[in-house]
Design a protein around this motif. Sequence first.
Motif, mmCIF file in Angstrom:
data_model
loop_
_atom_site.group_PDB
_atom_site.id
_atom_site.type_symbol
_atom_site.label_atom_id
_atom_site.label_comp_id
_atom_site.label_asym_id
_atom_site.label_seq_id
_atom_site.Cartn_x
_atom_site.Cartn_y
_atom_site.Cartn_z
ATOM 1 N N UNK A 21 0.847 -1.189 0.000
ATOM 2 C CA UNK A 21 0.000 0.000 0.000
ATOM 3 C C UNK A 21 0.879 1.234 0.000
ATOM 4 N N UNK A 22 0.375 2.287 -0.585
ATOM 5 C CA UNK A 22 1.077 3.574 -0.621
ATOM 6 C C UNK A 22 0.020 4.644 -0.383
ATOM 7 N N UNK A 23 0.084 5.251 0.781
ATOM 8 C CA UNK A 23 -0.903 6.262 1.136
ATOM 9 C C UNK A 23 -0.338 7.649 0.880
ATOM 10 N N UNK A 24 -1.101 8.452 0.176
ATOM 11 C CA UNK A 24 -0.666 9.790 -0.189
ATOM 12 C C UNK A 24 -1.350 10.833 0.681
ATOM 13 N N UNK A 25 -0.622 11.884 0.970
ATOM 14 C CA UNK A 25 -1.187 13.028 1.684
ATOM 15 C C UNK A 25 -0.565 14.292 1.130
ATOM 16 N N UNK A 26 -1.156 15.425 1.520
ATOM 17 C CA UNK A 26 -0.653 16.680 1.001
ATOM 18 C C UNK A 26 -1.479 17.130 -0.178
ATOM 19 N N UNK A 27 -0.830 17.582 -1.227
ATOM 20 C CA UNK A 27 -1.527 18.068 -2.413
ATOM 21 C C UNK A 27 -1.936 16.878 -3.268
ATOM 22 N N UNK A 76 -7.092 7.750 -0.868
ATOM 23 C CA UNK A 76 -5.800 8.283 -1.338
ATOM 24 C C UNK A 76 -4.705 7.232 -1.237
ATOM 25 N N UNK A 77 -5.039 6.024 -1.635
ATOM 26 C CA UNK A 77 -4.107 4.918 -1.480
ATOM 27 C C UNK A 77 -3.909 4.182 -2.794
ATOM 28 N N UNK A 78 -2.668 3.876 -3.054
ATOM 29 C CA UNK A 78 -2.258 3.093 -4.208
ATOM 30 C C UNK A 78 -1.886 1.703 -3.707
ATOM 31 N N UNK A 79 -2.236 0.686 -4.473
ATOM 32 C CA UNK A 79 -1.932 -0.682 -4.083
ATOM 33 C C UNK A 79 -1.096 -1.383 -5.141
ATOM 34 N N UNK A 80 -0.360 -2.374 -4.685
ATOM 35 C CA UNK A 80 0.318 -3.280 -5.603
ATOM 36 C C UNK A 80 0.081 -4.687 -5.093
ATOM 37 N N UNK A 81 -0.787 -5.407 -5.769
ATOM 38 C CA UNK A 81 -1.037 -6.800 -5.430
ATOM 39 C C UNK A 81 -0.026 -7.654 -6.164
ATOM 40 N N UNK A 82 0.732 -8.416 -5.411
ATOM 41 C CA UNK A 82 1.794 -9.229 -5.992
ATOM 42 C C UNK A 82 1.493 -10.699 -5.726
ATOM 43 N N UNK A 83 1.276 -11.441 -6.779
ATOM 44 C CA UNK A 83 0.993 -12.871 -6.689
ATOM 45 C C UNK A 83 2.109 -13.672 -7.352
ATOM 46 N N UNK A 84 2.140 -14.949 -7.054
ATOM 47 C CA UNK A 84 3.140 -15.849 -7.652
ATOM 48 C C UNK A 84 4.537 -15.256 -7.536
#
Length: 125
Positions: A21-27, A76-84
Amino acid sequence: QVQLVESGGGSVQAGGSLRLSCTASGYINRRLCLGWFRQAAGKEREWVTSINSDGRTYYADSVKGRFTISQDNAKNTLYLQMNSLKPEDTAMYSCAAEPTWTAIEALAASWYNYWGQGTQVTVSS
């Protein structure tokens, strides 16, 4: 200014899964171009995946079909689902953001002005 904080890294056996997960804040604006990069020990940073301002997603060949990038604008969150996962996926993973409208793949690290501190992913065989 955009602040990015990653989480979700850890150790997993080959074949397993993790979600970063990558949570963004600010502008924050809905035009953000967002990407994930990784850097293994002793190697150069490499682009993994990105989602541009049009919402189009792009993947490096090495992760295509195994990794999925997504975003939750309400959080405000970016995800990266990583499988295998494979041992060669072991690296420090960082998210990046660029507020400029982006209609390209944005696979160059130099395109992004904001970076998170990274989260370590270790895949054992």
